[in-house]
Design an enzyme around this catalytic site. Sequence first.
Site, mmCIF file in Angstrom:
data_model
loop_
_atom_site.group_PDB
_atom_site.id
_atom_site.type_symbol
_atom_site.label_atom_id
_atom_site.label_comp_id
_atom_site.label_asym_id
_atom_site.label_seq_id
_atom_site.Cartn_x
_atom_site.Cartn_y
_atom_site.Cartn_z
ATOM 1 N N HIS A 152 0.700 -1.084 -0.068
ATOM 2 C CA HIS A 152 0.151 0.029 -0.111
ATOM 3 C C HIS A 152 0.961 1.375 0.135
ATOM 4 O O HIS A 152 1.688 1.482 0.645
ATOM 5 C CB HIS A 152 -0.729 -0.034 1.310
ATOM 6 C CG HIS A 152 -2.130 -0.895 1.348
ATOM 7 N ND1 HIS A 152 -3.272 -0.760 1.836
ATOM 8 C CD2 HIS A 152 -2.263 -1.977 0.526
ATOM 9 C CE1 HIS A 152 -4.011 -1.564 1.647
ATOM 10 N NE2 HIS A 152 -3.354 -2.630 0.502
ATOM 11 N N TYR A 198 -8.979 5.397 7.779
ATOM 12 C CA TYR A 198 -8.928 5.924 9.359
ATOM 13 C C TYR A 198 -10.070 6.875 9.516
ATOM 14 O O TYR A 198 -9.931 8.072 8.715
ATOM 15 C CB TYR A 198 -7.719 6.429 9.814
ATOM 16 C CG TYR A 198 -6.619 5.427 10.230
ATOM 17 C CD1 TYR A 198 -5.772 4.975 8.994
ATOM 18 C CD2 TYR A 198 -6.265 4.859 11.330
ATOM 19 C CE1 TYR A 198 -4.821 3.850 9.155
ATOM 20 C CE2 TYR A 198 -5.380 4.035 11.374
ATOM 21 C CZ TYR A 198 -4.504 3.732 10.508
ATOM 22 O OH TYR A 198 -3.516 2.904 10.601
ATOM 23 N N PRO A 218 -2.749 0.342 18.901
ATOM 24 C CA PRO A 218 -2.512 0.064 17.764
ATOM 25 C C PRO A 218 -2.934 0.858 16.639
ATOM 26 O O PRO A 218 -2.956 0.542 15.600
ATOM 27 C CB PRO A 218 -3.502 -1.398 17.716
ATOM 28 C CG PRO A 218 -4.569 -1.210 18.745
ATOM 29 C CD PRO A 218 -3.799 -0.482 19.825
ATOM 30 N N LYS A 273 1.914 -0.060 15.187
ATOM 31 C CA LYS A 273 3.417 -0.321 15.603
ATOM 32 C C LYS A 273 3.961 -1.454 16.246
ATOM 33 O O LYS A 273 5.073 -1.743 16.331
ATOM 34 C CB LYS A 273 3.888 0.897 16.311
ATOM 35 C CG LYS A 273 4.082 2.450 15.383
ATOM 36 C CD LYS A 273 5.015 2.171 14.278
ATOM 37 C CE LYS A 273 4.493 3.286 13.106
ATOM 38 N NZ LYS A 273 5.158 2.586 11.994
ATOM 39 N N TYR A 276 4.634 6.474 9.745
ATOM 40 C CA TYR A 276 3.649 5.173 9.651
ATOM 41 C C TYR A 276 4.297 4.266 8.861
ATOM 42 O O TYR A 276 4.176 2.847 8.997
ATOM 43 C CB TYR A 276 2.519 5.641 8.652
ATOM 44 C CG TYR A 276 1.276 4.843 8.805
ATOM 45 C CD1 TYR A 276 0.962 3.631 7.398
ATOM 46 C CD2 TYR A 276 0.331 4.644 9.852
ATOM 47 C CE1 TYR A 276 0.046 2.843 7.576
ATOM 48 C CE2 TYR A 276 -0.850 3.791 9.622
ATOM 49 C CZ TYR A 276 -1.028 2.993 8.683
ATOM 50 O OH TYR A 276 -2.045 2.002 8.617
HETATM 51 P P1 FAS Z 1 3.141 -11.706 21.449
HETATM 52 O O1 FAS Z 1 2.112 -11.386 22.809
HETATM 53 O O2 FAS Z 1 2.515 -11.823 20.251
HETATM 54 O O3 FAS Z 1 3.562 -13.241 21.962
HETATM 55 C C1 FAS Z 1 3.924 -13.484 23.185
HETATM 56 C C2 FAS Z 1 3.773 -14.975 23.243
HETATM 57 O O4 FAS Z 1 4.236 -15.369 24.568
HETATM 58 C C3 FAS Z 1 2.330 -15.522 23.061
HETATM 59 O O5 FAS Z 1 2.554 -16.541 22.104
HETATM 60 C C4 FAS Z 1 2.130 -16.065 24.456
HETATM 61 O O6 FAS Z 1 1.139 -17.228 24.484
HETATM 62 C C5 FAS Z 1 3.477 -16.410 25.119
HETATM 63 N N1 FAS Z 1 3.490 -16.494 26.384
HETATM 64 C C6 FAS Z 1 3.043 -15.475 27.237
HETATM 65 N N2 FAS Z 1 3.274 -16.142 28.513
HETATM 66 C C7 FAS Z 1 3.731 -17.028 28.325
HETATM 67 C C8 FAS Z 1 4.511 -17.973 29.324
HETATM 68 N N3 FAS Z 1 4.268 -17.807 31.008
HETATM 69 N N4 FAS Z 1 5.279 -19.199 29.020
HETATM 70 C C9 FAS Z 1 5.203 -19.233 27.766
HETATM 71 N N5 FAS Z 1 4.711 -18.495 26.867
HETATM 72 C C10 FAS Z 1 4.096 -17.493 27.088
HETATM 73 N N6 FAS Z 1 -0.587 -4.666 16.906
HETATM 74 C C11 FAS Z 1 -0.424 -4.131 15.773
HETATM 75 O O7 FAS Z 1 0.401 -3.345 15.223
HETATM 76 N N7 FAS Z 1 -1.833 -3.718 15.218
HETATM 77 C C12 FAS Z 1 -2.812 -4.369 15.848
HETATM 78 O O8 FAS Z 1 -4.087 -4.296 14.989
HETATM 79 C C13 FAS Z 1 -2.840 -4.886 16.927
HETATM 80 N N8 FAS Z 1 -3.801 -5.695 17.243
HETATM 81 C C14 FAS Z 1 -3.423 -6.546 18.565
HETATM 82 C C15 FAS Z 1 -4.653 -7.045 19.165
HETATM 83 C C16 FAS Z 1 -4.583 -7.774 20.531
HETATM 84 C C17 FAS Z 1 -5.647 -8.649 20.974
HETATM 85 C C18 FAS Z 1 -3.141 -7.766 21.274
HETATM 86 C C19 FAS Z 1 -3.153 -8.652 22.343
HETATM 87 C C20 FAS Z 1 -2.455 -7.288 20.621
HETATM 88 C C21 FAS Z 1 -2.480 -6.279 19.216
HETATM 89 N N9 FAS Z 1 -1.088 -5.704 18.735
HETATM 90 C C22 FAS Z 1 -1.357 -5.235 17.411
HETATM 91 C C23 FAS Z 1 0.010 -5.807 19.374
HETATM 92 C C24 FAS Z 1 0.695 -7.116 18.801
HETATM 93 O O9 FAS Z 1 0.615 -7.347 17.429
HETATM 94 C C25 FAS Z 1 2.117 -7.150 19.379
HETATM 95 O O10 FAS Z 1 2.688 -6.006 19.090
HETATM 96 C C26 FAS Z 1 2.669 -8.481 18.811
HETATM 97 O O11 FAS Z 1 1.987 -9.529 19.023
HETATM 98 C C27 FAS Z 1 4.114 -8.236 19.510
HETATM 99 O O12 FAS Z 1 4.652 -9.776 19.375
HETATM 100 P P2 FAS Z 1 5.570 -10.437 20.708
HETATM 101 O O13 FAS Z 1 6.128 -9.462 21.331
HETATM 102 O O14 FAS Z 1 6.064 -11.535 20.030
HETATM 103 O O15 FAS Z 1 4.249 -10.662 21.672
HETATM 104 C C1 PHB Z 2 -5.032 -4.124 11.124
HETATM 105 O O1 PHB Z 2 -5.048 -4.581 9.681
HETATM 106 O O2 PHB Z 2 -4.960 -5.100 12.092
HETATM 107 C C2 PHB Z 2 -4.458 -2.656 11.517
HETATM 108 C C3 PHB Z 2 -4.280 -1.775 10.554
HETATM 109 C C4 PHB Z 2 -3.674 -0.771 10.839
HETATM 110 C C5 PHB Z 2 -3.684 -0.367 12.371
HETATM 111 C C6 PHB Z 2 -4.251 -1.161 13.141
HETATM 112 C C7 PHB Z 2 -4.353 -2.490 12.863
HETATM 113 O O3 PHB Z 2 -3.350 0.738 12.594
#
Ligand code: FAS
Ligand code: PHB
Length: 387
Positions: free
Chosen positions: A72, A196, A288, A292, A380
Amino acid sequence: MRTQVGIIGAGPAGLLLSHLLHLRGISSVVLEKRSRDYVERRVRAGVLEQGTVDTLVAAGVGGRLLREGLSHHGIELRYGGAGHRIPFEKLVPGRAITVYGQQEVVKDLIAARLEAGGDVRFEVEDVAVHSPGDRPYLTFGGERLDCDVIAGCDGFHGVSRPSVPPGVLRTYERDYPFAWLGILARVAPSSEELIYARTERGFALHSMRTPEISRFYLQVPPDAGEAEWPDERIWAELKARLETVPGFTLTTGEIIEKGVTPMRGFVTEPMQYGRLYLAGDAAHIVPPTGAKGLNLAVADVRVLTEALAAFFRDGSTELLDGYSGACLKRVWRAQHFSWWMTTLLHTFDSDDDYGRKLQLSYLDYVTSSDAAATTLAENYVGLPLEG
Ligand code: FAS
Ligand code: PHB
């Protein structure tokens, strides 16, 4: 058992770190509490910065991303009955974003680790960190793993950050007075690019995953539950917040996943203690709105990989000692950008008329001045990565 790097968590941070270390000949064991199926199906981030794409491609795990990811070159800010495109090709030539679901990145990384004979263990119980200050080891399910180094990649609710003795870490936190209801729908996107939308009813985001799958978000109260949002209400609210410009119609379809995500900013400093290094959401959380979270995890892991490679190559601890400092500058830049995008586009106290006027004035500025729009565009698509 012994390994060079014990990694807690098989999310993007833990899996990418294990893969990059493998490419440097450094052994690791990844301990994940959830099942492989759960981790591969969890719907989260969707936007990859240029630097993230370059990192995955250079590491040999970007093949499907290049084939299936959607490149994009702009986003739309929609408010006051009009849409305003932020053109990346004009403002930050040569830089773009790629829409490719986090779960796809996770699948690609798991496949690469297992294909290389990597030790990734799912459904591991009771992972605990021991003596991270000197001779670190992990215990889990009645077993012990001695490590030279532990990487806490276990997200915001993990065990690694809490394993640091009280008083060592300083945390910075900001909770927002709303949450996001995330929706995944089996319907073709109604827009080529992300929208957005700021409306008096609240924020809405139109994103996507593939030409057949759309991804949406609605600003909802902080204590909202999915049960309050049946499909009919979701589509009605998305239409009310997105069908605000002439000629735009939102196509509806089958909703296949929905979930509420709290909106918070969080940073822990430093991101390390003794031989324990925190990366990704274990160290920081961003709202989010700026897309980032996943990209910051990748940036942390790049810095940690270089530091660990130097340590295992010649015992040098200089880069390891400087790990937090090298990460935190980018972390705080992403915190500020995510805060800025969130405060610019969401509705706050209904009686704060002055605040609303400031918001609308800033939106008018960002959508009429190339200088202002460039600050949005360059953050961005992602500022250049170190190293
Ligand atoms: P993660 O949380 O992805 O991974 C951590 C891992 O550790 C998980 O698999 C978990 O099961 C495991 N873990 C936890 N405790 C443990 C333990 N005690 N023992 C063993 N394993 C354990 N970011 C965006 O940029 N855009 C979004 O739209 C967006 N939406 C999100 C929606 C949700 C519901 C959440 C929670 C986050 C969202 N994020 C979004 C942020 C997300 O993408 C994170 O930045 C990204 O997953 C970060 O990756 P990790 O640091 O690997 O953490
Ligand atoms: C998504 O596609 O999950 C998404 C895109 C842009 C954002 C947050 C989430 O700022």
